[in-house]
Design a protein around this motif. Structure first.
Motif, PDB file in Angstrom:
ATOM      1  N   ASN A 201      -7.217 -30.146 -60.572  1.00 27.52           N
ATOM      2  CA  ASN A 201      -7.807 -30.998 -61.598  1.00 27.52           C
ATOM      3  C   ASN A 201      -7.845 -30.330 -62.967  1.00 27.52           C
ATOM      4  O   ASN A 201      -8.895 -29.945 -63.455  1.00 27.52           O
ATOM      5  N   GLY A 202      -6.685 -30.206 -63.569  1.00 23.05           N
ATOM      6  CA  GLY A 202      -6.594 -29.689 -64.935  1.00 23.05           C
ATOM      7  C   GLY A 202      -5.660 -28.509 -65.035  1.00 23.05           C
ATOM      8  O   GLY A 202      -5.475 -27.763 -64.084  1.00 23.05           O
ATOM      9  N   ASN A 203      -5.079 -28.360 -66.223  1.00 23.74           N
ATOM     10  CA  ASN A 203      -4.169 -27.244 -66.458  1.00 23.74           C
ATOM     11  C   ASN A 203      -4.905 -25.948 -66.787  1.00 23.74           C
ATOM     12  O   ASN A 203      -4.396 -24.875 -66.505  1.00 23.74           O
TER      13      ASN A 203
ATOM     14  N   LYS B 155     -13.826 -30.059 -65.490  1.00 24.95           N
ATOM     15  CA  LYS B 155     -13.483 -31.405 -65.026  1.00 24.95           C
ATOM     16  C   LYS B 155     -14.033 -31.561 -63.618  1.00 24.95           C
ATOM     17  O   LYS B 155     -14.234 -30.588 -62.901  1.00 24.95           O
TER      18      LYS B 155
ATOM     19  N   GLN C 145      -7.321 -23.199 -65.968  1.00 25.00           N
ATOM     20  CA  GLN C 145      -7.984 -22.657 -64.788  1.00 25.00           C
ATOM     21  C   GLN C 145      -8.426 -21.226 -65.081  1.00 25.00           C
ATOM     22  O   GLN C 145      -7.872 -20.556 -65.962  1.00 25.00           O
TER      23      GLN C 145
ATOM     24  N   LYS D  20      -9.222 -19.462 -57.999  1.00 22.92           N
ATOM     25  CA  LYS D  20      -8.865 -20.219 -59.196  1.00 22.92           C
ATOM     26  C   LYS D  20      -9.711 -21.486 -59.231  1.00 22.92           C
ATOM     27  O   LYS D  20      -9.859 -22.167 -58.218  1.00 22.92           O
ATOM     28  N   SER D  21     -10.262 -21.770 -60.418  1.00 22.35           N
ATOM     29  CA  SER D  21     -11.160 -22.908 -60.583  1.00 22.35           C
ATOM     30  C   SER D  21     -11.135 -23.352 -62.032  1.00 22.35           C
ATOM     31  O   SER D  21     -10.877 -22.554 -62.928  1.00 22.35           O
ATOM     32  N   ASN D  22     -11.468 -24.626 -62.265  1.00 23.09           N
ATOM     33  CA  ASN D  22     -11.549 -25.101 -63.650  1.00 23.09           C
ATOM     34  C   ASN D  22     -12.943 -24.878 -64.243  1.00 23.09           C
ATOM     35  O   ASN D  22     -13.229 -25.347 -65.344  1.00 23.09           O
TER      36      ASN D  22
ATOM     37  N   ASN E  20     -13.948 -30.241 -58.837  1.00 24.29           N
ATOM     38  CA  ASN E  20     -13.520 -28.871 -59.053  1.00 24.29           C
ATOM     39  C   ASN E  20     -13.326 -28.207 -57.692  1.00 24.29           C
ATOM     40  O   ASN E  20     -14.170 -27.443 -57.256  1.00 24.29           O
TER      41      ASN E  20
ATOM     42  N   TYR F  32      -2.279 -23.667 -65.367  1.00 23.19           N
ATOM     43  CA  TYR F  32      -1.907 -23.988 -63.999  1.00 23.19           C
ATOM     44  C   TYR F  32      -1.079 -25.267 -64.003  1.00 23.19           C
ATOM     45  O   TYR F  32      -1.429 -26.237 -64.669  1.00 23.19           O
TER      46      TYR F  32
END
Length: 162
Positions: A111-113, A145, A115, A139-141, A148, A101
């Motif tokens: 919060n982060g690539n 991290k 996902q 979509k979620s990590n 979220n 992402y």
């Protein structure tokens, strides 16, 4: 956008050779307002021919690309399933895809690539090669991290089988 063009080319160039399904959709990102960055989204997917055809469900490998008006991009790969109702044109679709992402300039801060995208949808078969569906993805990590926030996209999708 630099990642979306190669992904779409890959999906379109392999669809006829491998038999499968191309899915195109349009919808709205962040429909549940976890963040305040709702935007129009475009989705493109390729589902391979099923690797397992069960009595009620077919399971396929899949790749997906999504870009929204804020410049957010998601590209993922994973598994897709379609559950069919006996003697009915209706079906339920679902998928799970880990992916990358990239947040656009005014995009959704996830919060982060890395996902994970899950999807559930309800669809209707128009004929042997065409279907439509309404799908909600998340979509979620996966709490890799913190925070979220997650993000959901609601899309109307057109499916074309080869």
């Amino acid at each position: 956008m630099k990642y979306l063009t190669p992904a779409l080319f890959l999906m379109s160039s392999t669809s006829a050779a491998f038999c499968g399904e191309v899915v195109l959709g349009v919808g709205a990102d962040d429909v549940l307002k976890h963040t305040e960055t709702s935007a129009t989204a475009i989705v493109a997917e390729y589902h391979s021919a099923p690797f397992f055809e069960g009595r009620y469900a077919d399971y396929s490998f899949a790749v997906a690309a999504q870009v929204d008006h804020d410049g957010d991009i998601f590209i993922g790969t994973g598994l897709s399933a379609q559950w069919h109702f006996k003697d009915s044109p209706w079906f339920i679709e679902g998928s799970f895809m880990p992916g990358l992402y990239t947040k656009g300039s005014d995009g959704t801060p996830l919060n982060g690539n890395m996902q994970f995208r899950t999807l559930i949808g309800l669809g209707y078969e128009l004929d042997d090669t065409s279907r439509v569906s309404l799908a909600l993805d998340h979509k979620s990590n996966a709490r890799l991290k913190s925070p979220n926030p997650g993000s959901e996209t609601l899309a109307i999708r057109y499916h074309h089988s080869f």
